[in-house]
Design a protein around this motif. Structure first.
Motif, PDB file in Angstrom:
ATOM      1  N   UNK B   3      -5.737  25.593  12.938  1.00 49.99           N
ATOM      2  CA  UNK B   3      -5.857  24.910  11.648  1.00 49.99           C
ATOM      3  C   UNK B   3      -4.479  24.597  11.086  1.00 49.99           C
ATOM      4  N   UNK B   4      -3.507  25.442  11.431  1.00 45.36           N
ATOM      5  CA  UNK B   4      -2.146  25.200  10.984  1.00 45.36           C
ATOM      6  C   UNK B   4      -1.591  23.923  11.623  1.00 45.36           C
ATOM      7  N   UNK B   5      -1.889  23.781  12.929  1.00 42.80           N
ATOM      8  CA  UNK B   5      -1.440  22.574  13.632  1.00 42.80           C
ATOM      9  C   UNK B   5      -2.110  21.342  13.027  1.00 42.80           C
ATOM     10  N   UNK B   6      -3.412  21.472  12.772  1.00 46.11           N
ATOM     11  CA  UNK B   6      -4.134  20.353  12.160  1.00 46.11           C
ATOM     12  C   UNK B   6      -3.510  19.981  10.826  1.00 46.11           C
ATOM     13  N   UNK B   7      -3.211  20.999  10.039  1.00 49.14           N
ATOM     14  CA  UNK B   7      -2.595  20.766   8.730  1.00 49.14           C
ATOM     15  C   UNK B   7      -1.254  20.059   8.900  1.00 49.14           C
ATOM     16  N   UNK B 243       4.701  15.195  -1.833  1.00 45.67           N
ATOM     17  CA  UNK B 243       3.376  14.673  -2.152  1.00 45.67           C
ATOM     18  C   UNK B 243       2.424  14.853  -0.963  1.00 45.67           C
ATOM     19  N   UNK B 244       2.902  14.540   0.250  1.00 41.68           N
ATOM     20  CA  UNK B 244       2.048  14.654   1.432  1.00 41.68           C
ATOM     21  C   UNK B 244       1.640  16.106   1.654  1.00 41.68           C
ATOM     22  N   UNK B 245       2.606  16.997   1.502  1.00 43.78           N
ATOM     23  CA  UNK B 245       2.336  18.418   1.735  1.00 43.78           C
ATOM     24  C   UNK B 245       1.364  18.960   0.689  1.00 43.78           C
ATOM     25  N   UNK B 246       1.652  18.615  -0.570  1.00 43.15           N
ATOM     26  CA  UNK B 246       0.796  19.080  -1.665  1.00 43.15           C
ATOM     27  C   UNK B 246      -0.626  18.570  -1.463  1.00 43.15           C
ATOM     28  N   UNK B 247      -0.713  17.274  -1.153  1.00 38.88           N
ATOM     29  CA  UNK B 247      -2.026  16.655  -1.013  1.00 38.88           C
ATOM     30  C   UNK B 247      -2.791  17.273   0.158  1.00 38.88           C
ATOM     31  N   UNK B 248      -2.145  17.430   1.315  1.00 35.47           N
ATOM     32  CA  UNK B 248      -2.938  17.931   2.443  1.00 35.47           C
ATOM     33  C   UNK B 248      -3.208  19.425   2.316  1.00 35.47           C
ATOM     34  N   UNK B 249      -2.305  20.147   1.677  1.00 37.25           N
ATOM     35  CA  UNK B 249      -2.569  21.570   1.438  1.00 37.25           C
ATOM     36  C   UNK B 249      -3.773  21.760   0.511  1.00 37.25           C
ATOM     37  N   UNK B 250      -3.724  21.047  -0.630  1.00 34.37           N
ATOM     38  CA  UNK B 250      -4.814  21.191  -1.591  1.00 34.37           C
ATOM     39  C   UNK B 250      -6.133  20.777  -0.972  1.00 34.37           C
ATOM     40  N   UNK B 251      -6.098  19.666  -0.231  1.00 33.27           N
ATOM     41  CA  UNK B 251      -7.352  19.148   0.311  1.00 33.27           C
ATOM     42  C   UNK B 251      -7.811  19.968   1.511  1.00 33.27           C
ATOM     43  N   UNK B 252      -6.889  20.766   2.076  1.00 35.47           N
ATOM     44  CA  UNK B 252      -7.303  21.648   3.157  1.00 35.47           C
ATOM     45  C   UNK B 252      -8.204  22.752   2.610  1.00 35.47           C
ATOM     46  N   UNK B 253      -7.865  23.244   1.429  1.00 36.20           N
ATOM     47  CA  UNK B 253      -8.556  24.438   0.927  1.00 36.20           C
ATOM     48  C   UNK B 253      -9.545  24.157  -0.192  1.00 36.20           C
ATOM     49  N   UNK B 254      -9.493  22.980  -0.778  1.00 37.92           N
ATOM     50  CA  UNK B 254     -10.405  22.685  -1.887  1.00 37.92           C
ATOM     51  C   UNK B 254     -11.235  21.454  -1.531  1.00 37.92           C
ATOM     52  N   UNK B 255     -12.313  21.219  -2.293  1.00 38.57           N
ATOM     53  CA  UNK B 255     -13.039  19.975  -2.071  1.00 38.57           C
ATOM     54  C   UNK B 255     -12.171  18.822  -2.564  1.00 38.57           C
ATOM     55  N   UNK B 256     -12.462  17.644  -2.040  1.00 38.09           N
ATOM     56  CA  UNK B 256     -11.611  16.483  -2.313  1.00 38.09           C
ATOM     57  C   UNK B 256     -11.411  16.248  -3.809  1.00 38.09           C
ATOM     58  N   UNK B 257     -12.483  16.323  -4.561  1.00 38.84           N
ATOM     59  CA  UNK B 257     -12.402  15.993  -5.983  1.00 38.84           C
ATOM     60  C   UNK B 257     -11.578  17.022  -6.740  1.00 38.84           C
ATOM     61  N   UNK B 258     -11.853  18.288  -6.471  1.00 41.25           N
ATOM     62  CA  UNK B 258     -11.103  19.351  -7.133  1.00 41.25           C
ATOM     63  C   UNK B 258      -9.640  19.276  -6.717  1.00 41.25           C
ATOM     64  N   UNK B 259      -9.408  18.974  -5.444  1.00 40.07           N
ATOM     65  CA  UNK B 259      -8.033  18.841  -4.957  1.00 40.07           C
ATOM     66  C   UNK B 259      -7.297  17.761  -5.734  1.00 40.07           C
ATOM     67  N   UNK B 260      -7.992  16.655  -6.006  1.00 40.98           N
ATOM     68  CA  UNK B 260      -7.392  15.570  -6.779  1.00 40.98           C
ATOM     69  C   UNK B 260      -6.950  16.054  -8.152  1.00 40.98           C
ATOM     70  N   UNK B 261      -7.855  16.776  -8.813  1.00 38.12           N
ATOM     71  CA  UNK B 261      -7.540  17.284 -10.146  1.00 38.12           C
ATOM     72  C   UNK B 261      -6.338  18.224 -10.098  1.00 38.12           C
TER      73      UNK B 261
END
Lengths: 407, 294, 570
Positions: B3-7, B243-261
């Motif tokens: 999963x780390x590689x995927x991230x 931005x890329x790291x923050x976005x993919x980290x958040x979206x890795x662990x949260x649902x898309x909508x919550x990650x957006x918020x």
């Protein structure tokens, strides 16, 4: 202000000249009567006048593809109705307004239709929020209204008659067949708004009834362009097939990216994302897949053949005709028939007629459930093949016993 | 591990795209003080160019898109922006907003509103550390980062870059030094927006093409440019990474909508803590700080 | 009270107000129901644009996400109406939510270290977050399907209620904010933040207040709009709405009430008209029209109209603010202390990056004393002055004004303690007339002295802008502003630069005279030795960031090191 009249012989729509339209609006704005104390000239004497339909469709903005398809199906219906002599022996008049998929605009537009244009019926809008906005105005003014795209609306009123398919109608036969063909493990995906969520509420229930399991459920905001995290999560749940309620440009992004990530290898895919309007972009990725529809341009019968031929000729497209265009075509003809039967433009009379009417649509007999106002017409299982949504099986009318307060 | 590689891979592919976008936007913002709210629409132009010239082989088509981008941006600069610089940020921002509307509506008039797609030139996937990943995404990420690297090398290691940096620091001074500012300005705008067109062309095979497609890219590009201390051209690239790291980290662990918020909330916090942008020279920054009276 | 009202409300204003009220009252008798609903919508959109204008047009606070506030107000009203909560409570909730968010955003984005672009990022993130929140929090907002807000008062009733609230809000905000001291301060910080700070105006606080007022009005506009719009869904606070309001302002004209309403009205009504006439092409047309307006009519339609009717320059410059003060004596903030030095610096060090500029300066200045700083280029004179004024934070060392440690205090607080400032390049309000410059300075004054006859030529110059003055006059204007503002201490950076010899000497005499008459303390950086001789009680020579020597002019000029280091004598 654009009142385009469809004359008996003419196929060409006419819009009034710009100057005429503008000056007419100015006239209307400064007309001698005001809102206060101005006599309502529409009282009484319009019993057998021409039927006037207000048409709302988002032909610009994010819902434009569906909006344009709606408008096209509707326009052809009006054309054919007027070719055949119109309603009450007079051509049907149409006032078209673009609602831009924006509730504020839709409210204003609906107000204009009922207050200024004095229409007898409102047809249209695509997105559910604009539909509710317009329907509330129509409801207050006592003007009947219909929409025509697949919907999860819980709105109802005595004069509201939606032609759109409900999730239950779309899924009841599709889900067990998919479980049988691909397996019990299902992944649900959709955009994050009301329709996909309601769609998947229904699908979850049907999946469980069919002995399947929902192994993943993912929603992403409208306008999501990067689907990697969703695809990763769907993939790690190892589903047998995917039911997607991703819409618009997102549907194309999602299916394309899912394919590139190998998510679609040996897996089934169906749902809203394989609808006709996405075929031009997704093409081969959809071929061989199944979809349940009410309308397909492959339906047999002369009426549909004529409709398809006219549609292709008028709009110069060889793409699959979207279901909403077929619904709009059937819906408007249904309404015209109801007016004719009712013999007047009185809202109660027309609604009473709609509740009882049995109308021969493109895919078979169409009626309304008088209790919850769900449109009932045969559904078809199709297999997508080179752009043709070929009919595999007629599924018959699928009822939907959802409870709505339409009184 | 997997999963780390995927991230890592999804961050890489996002980073490649955002870096191109942010570098272009940062150039235009730093050099011209223009907040290019039409940046996303230039991405859209690039993507539709790839759709329109379907018959041309893919790499050549990218070139066609780039040429088109240069022409469009030079025209824009000449016809709209040139007279507006002196009127400040708001005037140019509004002008670019108008241009965005015009570009979107033109695309709708020409290509219609139905979603379109572009076929990927590279099929299949490759295995990276035990994870299957689409080959095309990797290629695009690497090509994008290579372009960014070349751009940065030009900026920091050539005399052209020196002139560019000089004119960012002080336009009057640059004029004194004999750098024709008008040419420099037009050139910067062309390069900046063409980078967006290029990004759109490269990303087109993974996107659903609609006229409104660019709107979604404005915010991440904007954040990438502004989250890092402005003024340096490497800043936006670093910002893109954040931005890329923050976005993919958040979206890795949260649902898309919550990650957006959370993404927006994280930005607000980041800016509240570092209102002048993140500094990449932390050691010196903290040493000057420590000298302040207690 | 009455007098204050008179000062703020001119006869023209009263006429305009009566005219607007009459026109609004008459509209339902002239317009058919549909145009009337359109007008109702245009009015609330106008109020929204007016709200944004307070922040952007008046105080120069960038916001590209104002629909977030509008949406909060609208949702407040919508949620109340959906749950049978009293509407007023819902509206209040929406407005309070908007104010809280504005406060958070403002504290983060309007701080001293924040950049102008910071607010742009924050407000963009805000509008995206609020609309996403509205989409996701379905329990409260019903998600994308939105909340229906029914209006029970009919077309005409809704119109009158809306028009009443809009007119009332605009009048109240105009009277209290725009015509009051806040309006004056908005003008000051927008036109020249540096000068505003040294007149004692807190730019961050003023901007924050502007943002709060702006957010409050926008939320109120949203609440009033809710029943007119009919259905409140997440797009109400989204990015499209946020940019649309910018378009209205830009088309109408920034910084004017008429512009906000004209822009919103024309675009809202024009949308319908164009949509009718040219179908789906109208958005393209709108885009092109908009580009043309931005490109060729930068001040919007109001600007176009103004260039035709030619109003006096001063009215346009002030943008509707009352620049003169009340004339009432301000609270006494005298900093005079018994005995001790009025200005004191100890061990001050300042670096620019790796370059040390000031390396340990101690200085005491007594009340009423005139001190001149001299020294070769690069000695650190101007930097030291900036440290005293609060523009630079020193790396080490402390500064006291009237016995109070101000080392960590910003410039405007020091100004409030009576510290005046003049710059090497004169810093005045270039976009105001000289008379307005003086009036503004007096209005913000610590304790302004009686007007000096010397400046009559400025007080009477009201038909040209300060930017059209020659440099020497601009410098004189800055001095006039500083003096009529009434400083206790005045810091001057080369006051005689660019003046002819005679003018310089005259200036020096004036300064001397003012100092003696008002007891004002002067600290001046000066190159011209003749002026220094004329002016200084004490001369301080700086070299390489340190004090080389200090004393009377004669003592200093006799000093060997000074002759070597500064006068260039071997």
């Amino acid at each position: 202000m654009v009142v385009h009249t469809f004359e008996a012989a003419g196929v060409i729509r006419r819009r009034r000249l710009a100057v005429a339209g503008a000056s007419a609006l100015l006239l209307a704005l400064s007309a001698c009567g005001g809102s206060v104390g101005g006599g309502d000239s529409a009282e009484g004497g319009d019993e057998q006048g021409p039927v006037k339909i207000g048409m709302l469709a988002p032909i610009t903005g994010p819902a434009a593809p569906e909006g344009i398809a709606l408008q096209r199906g509707f326009d052809l219906a009006i054309e054919h109705i007027n070719d055949a002599g119109g309603v009450f022996g007079q051509p049907v008049e149409v006032v078209f307004i673009d609602d831009q998929a924006d509730p504020a605009t839709a409210t204003q537009a609906a107000q204009r239709l009922v207050q200024q244009e004095d229409v007898d019926y409102i047809f249209g809008t695509i997105t559910d929020d604009t539909t509710i906005a317009a329907a509330n105005v129509a409801e207050q003014a006592g003007v009947p209204m219909s929409q025509a795209i697949a919907t999860a609306l819980d709105f109802c009123s005595p004069h509201f008659w939606p032609f759109g398919e409900t999730p239950t109608q779309l899924l009841t036969d599709l889900v067990p067949r998919m479980v049988e063909e691909f397996g019990p493990n299902v992944a649900l995906v959709g955009n994050d708004y009301v329709f996909p969520r309601t769609y998947h509420e229904v699908s979850r229930q049907l999946i469980e009834e069919a002995g399947g399991t929902v192994v993943a459920e993912e929603y992403a905001p409208l306008g999501t362009s990067d689907w990697q995290p969703v695809i990763n999560r769907l993939g790690s749940a190892a589903p047998d097939w995917i039911l997607s309620a991703v819409v618009g440009g997102d549907a194309v992004s999602f299916v394309q990216q899912a394919d590139q990530f190998g998510l679609l290898e040996n897996r089934g895919l169906t749902g809203v994302s394989v609808d006709q309007q996405f075929y031009p972009a997704l093409g081969a990725l959809l071929d061989g897949r199944n979809q349940v529809v009410r309308y397909s341009d492959q339906l047999p019968g002369d009426v549909n053949e004529q409709f398809v031929a006219d549609y292709r000729a008028a709009y110069g497209t060889e793409d699959p005709i979207p279901g909403v265009a077929g619904n709009a075509y059937d819906g408007m003809r249904f309404i015209a028939e109801a007016f004719e039967q009712a013999g007047s433009t009185d809202a109660d009379a027309v609604s009473a007629e709609i509740a009882e009417l049995e109308f021969e649509g493109l895919g078979g007999e169409m009626t309304f459930d008088p209790d919850n106002h769900v449109a009932l017409a045969p559904m078809y299982l199709t297999r997508i093949d080179g752009g043709a949504y070929a009919i595999e099986e007629e599924l018959g009318v699928i009822s939907d016993d959802q409870v709505k307060d339409c009184g | 591990m997997e999963s780390l590689v995927t991230l890592g891979l999804s961050t890489l592919s996002l980073f490649g795209f955002y870096a191109l976008l942010a570098l272009g936007m940062g150039l235009v913002f730093g050099q011209l003080g223009v907040v290019n709210v039409a940046h996303g629409e230039f991405v859209m132009v690039g993507a539709y160019a790839m759709y329109a010239f379907d018959a041309v082989p893919f790499p050549l088509r990218v070139l066609v898109a780039v040429v088109l981008g240069v022409a469009l941006s030079l025209l824009t600069e000449r016809a709209i922006l040139r007279k507006l610089y002196v009127r400040g940020m708001l005037a140019t921002l509004l002008a670019m907003w108008g241009l965005a509307i015009v570009l979107r509506q033109l695309a709708e008039a020409v290509f219609g509103a139905t979603p379109r797609s572009v076929a990927s030139p590279v099929q299949g996937s490759v295995e990276v550390l035990g994870v299957q990943y689409p080959a095309y995404r990797l290629v695009v990420a690497l090509v994008s980062l290579a372009v960014v690297a070349v751009a940065l090398i030009v900026v920091y290691r050539t005399s052209l870059g020196l002139k560019l940096r000089a004119s960012i620091d002080n336009r009057d001074m640059a004029a004194v030094l004999g750098i024709p500012p008008r040419l420099m300005i037009a050139g910067t705008f062309a390069v900046g927006t063409t980078l967006a067109v290029l990004a759109g062309a490269l990303q087109s095979p993974v996107l659903g093409l609609t006229p409104g497609l660019g709107v979604a890219f404005l915010a991440p590009a904007f954040f990438a440019v502004l989250v890092v201390r402005p003024g340096s051209l490497a800043g936006p690239v670093m910002g893109a990474l954040v931005v890329a790291l923050l976005s993919s980290l958040l979206r890795r662990y949260l649902t898309e909508t919550v990650a957006d918020l959370f993404f927006f909330a994280a930005l607000v916090v980041l800016i509240a803590v570092r209102p002048a942008g993140l500094s990449w020279r932390l050691p010196r920054w903290s040493s000057t700080r420590s000298k302040q009276p207690a | 009270m009455i007098a204050a009202l008179r000062r703020r409300v001119g006869r023209g204003h009263a006429l305009a107000l009566v005219g607007a009220a009459l026109a609004l009252a008459a509209a339902p008798f002239l317009l058919l129901p549909y145009p009337l609903t359109l007008l109702t919508l245009a009015l609330v959109y106008g109020l929204f644009a007016f709200g944004l204008d307070i922040a952007w047009g008046r105080a120069g606070v960038v916001s590209i996400g104002h629909a977030a506030f509008f949406g909060l107000g609208a949702y407040g009203a919508a949620i109340a109406s959906a749950r049978d909560i009293p509407v007023l409570l819902g509206v209040a909730g929406g407005v309070v939510a908007a104010l809280v968010l504005a406060l958070v955003i403002g504290l983060a984005g309007l701080g001293r270290r924040a950049l102008a672009s910071t607010m742009a990022v924050l407000t963009l993130a805000l509008t995206l977050a609020v609309s996403q929140g509205a989409r996701s929090w379905t329990g409260l907002t019903n998600g994308s399907n939105g909340l229906v807000v029914l209006s029970d008062s009919g077309v005409v009733g809704t119109y009158y209620r809306t028009a009443g609230i809009v007119l009332g809000t605009v009048v109240v905000v105009w009277l209290i904010v725009l015509r009051g001291s806040l309006g004056r301060r908005f003008v000051a910080i927008r036109l020249n933040q540096q000068r505003a700070e040294h007149l004692g105006i807190d730019p961050w606080r003023t901007k924050l207040i502007a943002l709060l007022i702006s957010a409050g009005i926008s939320a109120l506009a949203g609440a009033v709009a809710a029943p007119v719009i009919g259905l409140i869904s997440p797009s109400i606070s989204g990015i499209v709405m946020s940019t649309e309001v910018l378009v209205w302002l830009a088309v109408g004209g920034l910084g004017t009430i008429t512009g906000a309403f004209l822009g919103a009205g024309l675009v809202t009504i024009g949308n319908q008209l164009l949509g009718d006439v040219i179908g789906s092409w109208y958005l393209l047309m709108m885009g092109v029209l908009f580009l043309l307006v931005v490109r060729f009519a930068p001040e919007g339609l109001v600007g176009v109209v103004r260039s035709v009717i030619r109003r006096p320059l001063r009215e346009k410059a002030a943008g509707g603010a009352v620049l003169a003060g009340t004339g009432a004596p301000p609270p006494d903030r005298s900093t005079a202390t018994a005995g001790g030095p009025v200005l004191r610096a100890r061990d001050v060090e300042k670096d620019f990056g790796p370059v040390p500029v000031i390396q340990g300066i101690d200085l005491d200045v007594a009340a009423g004393e005139v001190v001149c700083l001299i020294g070769p280029n690069g000695a650190g004179k101007t930097t030291f002055l900036a440290v005293l004024a609060g523009e630079h934070v020193p790396e080490r060392g402390r500064v006291w004004i009237a016995g109070r440690d101000v080392t960590a205090r910003p410039a405007h607080e020091r100004a409030r303690m009576g510290l005046g400032r003049m710059f090497q390049i004169p810093s005045v309000f270039l976009e105001l007339t000289p008379a307005q410059n003086l009036a503004l300075a007096r209005a913000e004054g610590v304790h302004p002295p009686a007007p000096l006859a010397l400046y009559d030529r400025f007080t009477s110059t009201d038909d040209m802008l300060a930017k059209d003055l020659p440099l020497a006059d601009r410098r004189a204007l800055e001095l006039a502003m500083a003096l009529s503002w009434g400083p206790e201490i005045l810091l001057l950076d080369e006051p005689a630069a660019g003046l002819s010899h005679e003018d310089s000497v005259a200036l020096a005499r004036t300064l001397r005279e003012v100092a003696e008459r008002t007891g004002c303390t002067l600290v001046a950086v000066e190159h011209d030795m003749e002026i220094v001789r004329e002016l200084a009680d004490r001369v301080v020579v700086l070299a390489d960031g340190r004090i080389l020597v200090e004393g009377s002019m004669d003592e200093v000029s006799a000093h060997d090191e000074v002759r070597r280091a500064y006068l260039g004598v071997a």
